[in-house]
Design a protein around this motif. Structure first.
Motif, PDB file in Angstrom:
ATOM      1  N   MET A   1       0.955  -1.324  -0.053  1.00 31.96           N
ATOM      2  CA  MET A   1      -0.097   0.087   0.609  1.00 31.96           C
ATOM      3  C   MET A   1       0.555   0.763   0.097  1.00 31.96           C
ATOM      4  O   MET A   1       1.661   1.308   1.218  1.00 31.96           O
ATOM      5  N   LYS A   2       0.492   2.516  -1.074  1.00 35.25           N
ATOM      6  CA  LYS A   2       1.190   3.403  -0.995  1.00 35.25           C
ATOM      7  C   LYS A   2       0.699   4.812  -0.176  1.00 35.25           C
ATOM      8  O   LYS A   2      -0.053   4.964  -0.775  1.00 35.25           O
ATOM      9  N   ILE A   3       0.984   4.819   0.671  1.00 32.38           N
ATOM     10  CA  ILE A   3      -0.106   5.561   2.096  1.00 32.38           C
ATOM     11  C   ILE A   3       0.603   6.336   1.760  1.00 32.38           C
ATOM     12  O   ILE A   3       2.439   6.859   2.443  1.00 32.38           O
ATOM     13  N   LEU A   4       0.142   8.131   2.249  1.00 31.83           N
ATOM     14  CA  LEU A   4       0.276   9.662   2.765  1.00 31.83           C
ATOM     15  C   LEU A   4      -0.490   9.356   3.882  1.00 31.83           C
ATOM     16  O   LEU A   4      -1.428   9.913   3.896  1.00 31.83           O
ATOM     17  N   ILE A  25       3.991  -1.643   7.407  1.00 35.26           N
ATOM     18  CA  ILE A  25       3.366  -0.805   6.355  1.00 35.26           C
ATOM     19  C   ILE A  25       4.471   0.435   6.417  1.00 35.26           C
ATOM     20  O   ILE A  25       4.338   1.458   7.350  1.00 35.26           O
ATOM     21  N   PHE A  26       5.064   1.062   5.478  1.00 37.32           N
ATOM     22  CA  PHE A  26       6.025   2.282   5.562  1.00 37.32           C
ATOM     23  C   PHE A  26       5.004   3.736   4.596  1.00 37.32           C
ATOM     24  O   PHE A  26       5.560   3.334   3.474  1.00 37.32           O
ATOM     25  N   PRO A  27       4.906   4.472   4.842  1.00 39.34           N
ATOM     26  CA  PRO A  27       4.151   5.769   4.895  1.00 39.34           C
ATOM     27  C   PRO A  27       4.902   6.674   4.721  1.00 39.34           C
ATOM     28  O   PRO A  27       6.013   6.986   4.955  1.00 39.34           O
ATOM     29  N   ARG A  28       4.685   7.671   3.506  1.00 37.90           N
ATOM     30  CA  ARG A  28       4.706   9.133   3.103  1.00 37.90           C
ATOM     31  C   ARG A  28       4.406   9.734   4.326  1.00 37.90           C
ATOM     32  O   ARG A  28       2.962   9.606   3.979  1.00 37.90           O
ATOM     33  N   VAL A  29       5.443  10.664   5.052  1.00 45.31           N
ATOM     34  CA  VAL A  29       4.500  11.811   5.734  1.00 45.31           C
ATOM     35  C   VAL A  29       4.734  13.127   5.189  1.00 45.31           C
ATOM     36  O   VAL A  29       6.102  13.660   4.592  1.00 45.31           O
ATOM     37  N   ILE A 110      -6.765   7.676  -6.759  1.00 44.52           N
ATOM     38  CA  ILE A 110      -6.603   7.315  -5.867  1.00 44.52           C
ATOM     39  C   ILE A 110      -7.382   6.358  -5.006  1.00 44.52           C
ATOM     40  O   ILE A 110      -8.606   6.952  -5.716  1.00 44.52           O
ATOM     41  N   LYS A 111      -7.085   5.422  -4.617  1.00 41.86           N
ATOM     42  CA  LYS A 111      -8.126   4.813  -4.306  1.00 41.86           C
ATOM     43  C   LYS A 111      -8.802   5.199  -2.964  1.00 41.86           C
ATOM     44  O   LYS A 111     -10.126   4.506  -2.506  1.00 41.86           O
TER      45      LYS A 111
END
Length: 337
Positions: A1-4, A25-29, A110-111
């Motif tokens: 999962m690509k998460i912000l 899960i290592f998100p973008r912050v 975007i999902k």
């Protein structure tokens, strides 16, 4: 999962990132440059493995690189304290609208975009008539925070035909790292309980660990899109009882032994104003400010959690008693208390 995740360094944001990392899960912050990262680094030991984008939600150009390429956005950033309407408008309304606009331009497929609002956007609720997600919202007059969240919700809902938006309304949130609710524990330690005079007002609350699980469900459950969800415990509590529970569980005082200090609503508002001024000097967020004084003087701040349970299958781990005890133990371990 690509998460912000926006607002990742805050109380809820830090706990949410902790939860994500626990799920590998290592998100973008997305955070402001030179913001306080102490809690984030404490709760997320793997913080160096995350991707950082620095900017300001009031600056559209800084948002663009943050939203590119992600599949899910969890928008947790917001302004909870301020001394004017414009501060709440810029921090909550303008920032969210900018994020939505740039997302439409840079990442229209975007999902999910999950927006963290607040129960005060919906207005008061009582145990007999708790606030529900689908009833008309009536934020309190002059509650700039609640009105700013309500306005942002209205604008977000208008974009649900373009983006898969979900709105979350938490009540009072407690747990590790919360500097605002910490004062509730400190007051009980001193041996007093402070509350608005008159009929005891009931309110809802939730532990941050249960909230972040709900936030994640809103980003992944197929039936969440276009909906608003409350996340709160069953049952309610008054500030009078809350102080007593804290004193009993953490400081071994006999229930009912705290010295009561009832404050009339007008004076409560004045105290909120004074604490706002003090916070500008101390640079620490006050537990009580003018919007919170308005909210505390309302008939109640209760909400129903049935929709989250029925649609999302959300089930809290903590009860309101165990949540208070868990939060207090963390404060003690950190030597805050």
């Amino acid at each position: 999962m690509k998460i912000l995740v926006t607002g990742a360094n805050g109380f809820i944001g830090s706990n949410f990132c902790k939860f994500l990392v626990s799920q590998q899960i290592f998100p973008r912050v997305f955070i402001r440059k030179n913001c306080d990262m102490s809690l984030f680094k404490q709760l997320v030991p793997e913080w160096k493995q995350l991707e950082y984008v620095y900017g300001d939600l009031r600056d559209k150009s800084s948002i663009r690189p943050a939203v590119r390429g992600v599949e899910y956005i969890f928008h947790i950033a917001g302004t909870i304290k301020g001394s004017s309407w414009i501060e709440f408008y810029e921090g909550n309304c303008l920032g969210t609208l900018n994020l939505i606009k740039i997302c439409e331009e840079e990442n229209p497929d975007i999902k999910r975009l999950v927006f963290t609002s607040s129960m005060v956007a919906g207005g008061p609720g009582t145990p007999e008539s708790p606030q529900c997600e689908d009833t008309p919202s009536k934020p309190l007059e002059n509650d700039w925070y609640g009105i700013s969240k309500y306005y942002t919700e209205c604008c977000s809902k208008k974009q649900t035909n373009k983006l898969p938006i979900v709105i979350i309304r938490p009540p009072m949130v407690i747990g590790p790292g919360d500097k605002i609710s910490f004062d509730l524990f400190n007051i009980a330690k001193i041996g007093i309980k402070v509350f608005v005079s008159g009929t005891p007002r009931q309110f809802s609350m939730v532990h941050v660990e249960d909230l972040v699980k709900g936030i994640f469900l809103c980003g992944t459950h197929p039936k969440a899109i276009g909906e608003t969800f409350n996340f709160a415990y069953d049952g309610t509590i008054s500030y009078r009882d809350l102080h007593e529970v804290i004193a009993t569980k953490l400081f071994h005082r006999k229930y009912g032994n705290l010295i009561p200090i009832p404050i009339p609503p007008p004076l409560f508002y004045f105290v909120g104003l004074i604490l706002e001024l003090v916070s500008k000097i101390s640079h620490e967020p006050p537990f009580l400010n003018r919007p919170k004084a308005i909210q505390a003087s309302a008939s109640g701040q209760t909400m129903s959690n049935q929709k989250a349970k029925q649609i999302l299958g959300w089930k809290p781990k903590f009860s309101k008693i165990s949540a208070l005890e868990h939060a207090g133990r963390w404060y003690q371990q950190q030597k805050w208390l």
